[in-house]
Structure formats: C-alpha cells, structure tokens
Design a protein around this motif. Sequence first.
Motif, short mmCIF file in Angstrom:
data_model
loop_
_atom_site.label_atom_id
_atom_site.label_comp_id
_atom_site.label_asym_id
_atom_site.label_seq_id
_atom_site.Cartn_x
_atom_site.Cartn_y
_atom_site.Cartn_z
N HIS A 1 34.67 20.57 20.70
CA HIS A 1 34.52 21.79 20.10
C HIS A 1 33.56 22.67 20.90
O HIS A 1 33.87 23.96 20.77
N LEU A 2 32.36 21.91 21.62
CA LEU A 2 31.78 23.01 22.35
C LEU A 2 32.38 23.49 23.66
O LEU A 2 32.24 24.75 23.88
N LEU A 3 33.50 22.75 24.05
CA LEU A 3 34.16 23.34 25.19
C LEU A 3 35.41 24.37 24.53
O LEU A 3 35.56 25.31 25.27
N GLU A 4 35.72 24.15 23.37
CA GLU A 4 36.63 25.04 22.91
C GLU A 4 35.92 26.34 22.56
O GLU A 4 36.40 27.52 22.83
N LEU A 5 34.64 26.44 22.26
CA LEU A 5 33.84 27.63 22.33
C LEU A 5 33.55 28.33 23.35
O LEU A 5 33.60 29.31 23.67
N VAL A 6 33.12 27.47 24.53
CA VAL A 6 32.46 27.87 25.89
C VAL A 6 33.67 28.25 26.85
O VAL A 6 33.33 29.17 27.50
N LEU A 7 34.50 27.53 26.89
CA LEU A 7 35.51 27.51 28.14
C LEU A 7 36.05 28.85 28.14
O LEU A 7 35.90 29.69 29.37
N PRO A 8 36.81 29.49 27.08
CA PRO A 8 37.38 30.46 27.31
C PRO A 8 36.45 31.86 27.40
O PRO A 8 36.83 32.74 28.11
N ARG A 9 35.26 31.64 26.86
CA ARG A 9 34.33 32.81 27.11
C ARG A 9 33.57 32.84 28.61
O ARG A 9 33.64 33.90 29.03
N ALA A 10 33.44 31.47 29.16
CA ALA A 10 32.85 31.53 30.16
C ALA A 10 33.98 31.91 31.30
O ALA A 10 33.61 32.77 32.33
N ARG A 11 35.28 31.62 31.08
CA ARG A 11 36.33 32.58 31.97
C ARG A 11 36.49 33.70 31.86
O ARG A 11 36.62 34.57 32.79
N ASN A 12 36.24 34.49 30.54
CA ASN A 12 36.23 35.73 30.54
C ASN A 12 35.13 36.36 31.10
O ASN A 12 35.30 37.60 31.91
N LEU A 13 33.85 35.78 31.05
CA LEU A 13 32.60 36.36 31.86
C LEU A 13 32.84 36.15 33.06
O LEU A 13 32.56 37.04 34.13
N LEU A 14 33.35 35.25 33.86
CA LEU A 14 33.61 35.00 35.25
C LEU A 14 34.77 35.98 35.79
O LEU A 14 34.44 36.52 36.83
N THR A 15 35.63 36.18 34.94
CA THR A 15 36.61 37.32 35.32
C THR A 15 36.25 38.68 35.43
O THR A 15 36.41 39.29 36.60
N ALA A 16 35.42 38.90 34.48
CA ALA A 16 34.69 40.33 34.50
C ALA A 16 33.83 40.46 35.86
O ALA A 16 33.81 41.41 36.45
N ALA A 17 33.05 39.49 35.90
CA ALA A 17 31.73 39.34 36.98
C ALA A 17 32.57 39.55 38.36
O ALA A 17 32.13 40.30 39.26
N ALA A 18 33.60 38.60 38.47
CA ALA A 18 34.25 38.56 39.78
C ALA A 18 34.79 39.95 40.06
O ALA A 18 34.72 40.38 41.11
N GLY A 19 35.28 40.36 38.98
CA GLY A 19 36.02 41.88 39.34
C GLY A 19 34.94 43.09 39.64
O GLY A 19 35.31 43.69 40.61
N ARG A 20 34.02 42.90 39.02
CA ARG A 20 32.79 43.58 39.45
C ARG A 20 32.41 43.42 40.82
O ARG A 20 31.63 44.33 41.62
N ASP A 21 32.48 42.15 41.44
CA ASP A 21 31.84 41.83 42.64
C ASP A 21 33.06 41.74 43.79
O ASP A 21 33.10 41.20 44.76
N GLY A 22 34.28 42.42 43.38
CA GLY A 22 35.29 42.66 44.29
C GLY A 22 36.22 41.71 44.34
O GLY A 22 37.13 41.53 45.38
N GLY A 23 36.32 41.13 43.33
CA GLY A 23 37.48 39.92 43.27
C GLY A 23 37.32 38.69 43.78
O GLY A 23 38.24 37.77 43.71
N THR A 24 36.00 38.26 44.43
CA THR A 24 35.78 37.20 45.13
C THR A 24 34.93 36.20 44.33
O THR A 24 33.88 36.68 43.69
N GLY A 25 35.23 35.05 44.19
CA GLY A 25 34.34 33.97 43.90
C GLY A 25 34.81 33.75 42.15
O GLY A 25 34.84 34.19 41.33
N THR A 26 35.60 32.46 42.26
CA THR A 26 35.75 31.89 40.75
C THR A 26 35.23 30.64 40.68
O THR A 26 35.82 30.01 39.71
N VAL A 27 34.43 30.36 41.25
CA VAL A 27 33.97 28.70 41.35
C VAL A 27 32.42 29.04 40.46
O VAL A 27 31.61 29.88 40.89
N ILE A 28 32.24 28.07 39.33
CA ILE A 28 31.00 28.13 38.62
C ILE A 28 30.29 26.85 39.26
O ILE A 28 30.61 25.75 39.04
#
Length: 347
Positions: free
Chosen positions: A63-90
């Motif tokens: 259940h924790l992963l169900e809540l966290v993974l899609p939101r973390a992926r969205n945060l990562l996609t948005a942040a990487a986009g602002r950062d020039g599209g580089t970096g998808t590793v947490i």
Amino acid sequence: MTRWVLGVDSGGSGLRLALARSGDGTGDGTTGGDGGGTAPVPAGTDTVDEPVRTGSAGIDPHHLLELVLPRARNLLTAAAGRDGGTGTVIDAVCVGAAGMATLGGGLRAVLPEAFAGEFGTRRTALAADAVTAYAGALGERPGAVVAAGTGMVATGTDLRTWRRADGWGHLLGDCGGGAWIGRAGLEAALRAHDGRPGGSAALLARAEAVFGPVTALPGKLYPRTDRPAVLASFAPEVARLAGEDPVAARVLDEAAAEIAMSAAAVCPAAGDPAAGGRVALTGGLLRLGEPLLAPLRRELAARLPRVRTVPAAGGPLAGALLVAGRLSRGALRLPTGPGLLGVVHTG
C-alpha cells in the motif's frame, strides 16, 4: 547526469514525500559554527491524505508503494524536465514511518528492492519517525529532541547510539503529552463532581461545556478507538484555565516536569556535558503556549543546566530528506540501530 534523493514521511494521518537533488544542503556535521548539516531544498513535494494501512502483519509495504511510486515518478519527471531532462535516478531514499520499530518488518523486506527496480536506488534508509523528527530538528548534531503532540516521546543521540524515553502510548506513558494533560484535566473535573480533594470546579464547567454531563463521559470515551485524540482535545481547555485555576496550572507544571525528565533521560549532555548540549522541542502541543512553555523552560533549566534549548530547524519530512541526502553522499553520521534507522544497499 543529475541524481536525486527522496524523503518520505508516513504517519497516522497521511503521507508526505519530497524530492531533492543529491548533494544539495549545506554543512557536513563535523566542522564550522553550529555544524550539523541542513536538509536539501525540495525540488518538489506531494501529500497524501490517507494513512498507509496497518494490519496483523504490520505496515503494508505494498500500500505504501501504491501511494508513493506514482507520485515520486511524477515529481521526478517534473524536476528532471526543469533540469533540462537529465537524471531519472533516485540515488537514495529515506522512509520515516510511525511504528517502524515494531511494525516495519514488511517495509524492510520489500521497499529497498522496489525502489531499486523503479528508480535505480542504491541505498534505502528505513527509519522510525522519531529518528526523522530528530534529523529534521537537529540535523546530525548530538543532543535530544522532544516530540510532543497527542503523545510524547524523547529521542537522543551522542552520534554513537540512540536513546529513547517514553512514547509508550496513552495507557502506559506519553507522560506530559496532550492526551496525558487532557486526561488529568478531566480527572480533576470528575473529582470536583464527586466532591473529592484535588478537584476543579472550573475544569468541571469546561468539561461539561465541551462533552456534556460528565456522568455520561465514560460511555462516550471508553468505546472509542480514538481515545487519545479525544483526551488531547481537552488539553487546550486546561491551558486556557491555567492562569486562573490552580489545579489547571498544576497539571501543566506536572506535564512540563514529565517532558523535561524524558529529555534529561536521553540527552547525552545530562551525564557528559562535552557530549552535546542541545534540546529541540517539536510537535503540536507547543501551541498551548506560555502556560506550558514557561514551566517547561524552568524544568529544562533545572534538569539540564548546561543544555541550550533551540527551535527545531525542520520537521520529519526535512529529516527524511537530510538522511537521504547524506546517505547518497556516503556521509551519514547518525547511528544505525535495529528498528530505529536501518540502511539497505542494493547496488
């Protein structure tokens, strides 16, 4: 390529997460002025107003992963986009959860591999919420942190081991916390109703204004599963009367003494002044203001005369980010220990 770190704070009312660049934050906890390091500045945050399910097997990792993974992926996609599209590793993740020590077996078994598979995460820290509250409040400095809300727990470290005092729940402890204050105030109200010594007519009047006739209070309170919260809801009433009612004032004086005793029990400077001299106070109970804070300052000064009381630098989510950031750099100074702070390497 930008590497990222993720902090997760999971509690009884919901879940929060924050993403930051690995290497952000200042200080290494060993040199300079006040030392201790600071949490990375979040590149994005998200909140879930739903607690992670807990069952007979403990906290539900899926259940924790169900809540966290899609939101973390969205945060990562948005942040990487602002950062020039580089970096998808947490690179590193820290999950701080209430009940980690006793209910976190499933989290420890499942989360590290799940984060590694989803984000390439190399290091995952699984921490008790008391540890992330400590890291958010004091960073990687020795000292003590008191978290006082409905309950009360004190955590301290000399950066070699952890010490904990109280946090045993409203039936066995949490002495000085909101439920403890509320229960003591209601007891004084019932004493006044019965004509027993130690009662307070003022608290009786407030109890009946809030809950109705006190003769019906046991039937309203005992069947409820949220008894601690109901008891704690009366703590502000006790604080409001403390300036005019000696019984209410005594309750807050005793609460302050209990909180200070727990702080002294875990603070390394209590037995060794050179070990660290800071105590930070956190939690919603502090909103009671001077009726509690004034006696608490007196008690801390008496029991820990060489210790400085400081404001908390941040909360548990900031603490989770700090741990993840330091872990990513291989520079974590906070001690690990069973159930309190464990680190799993997956790459």
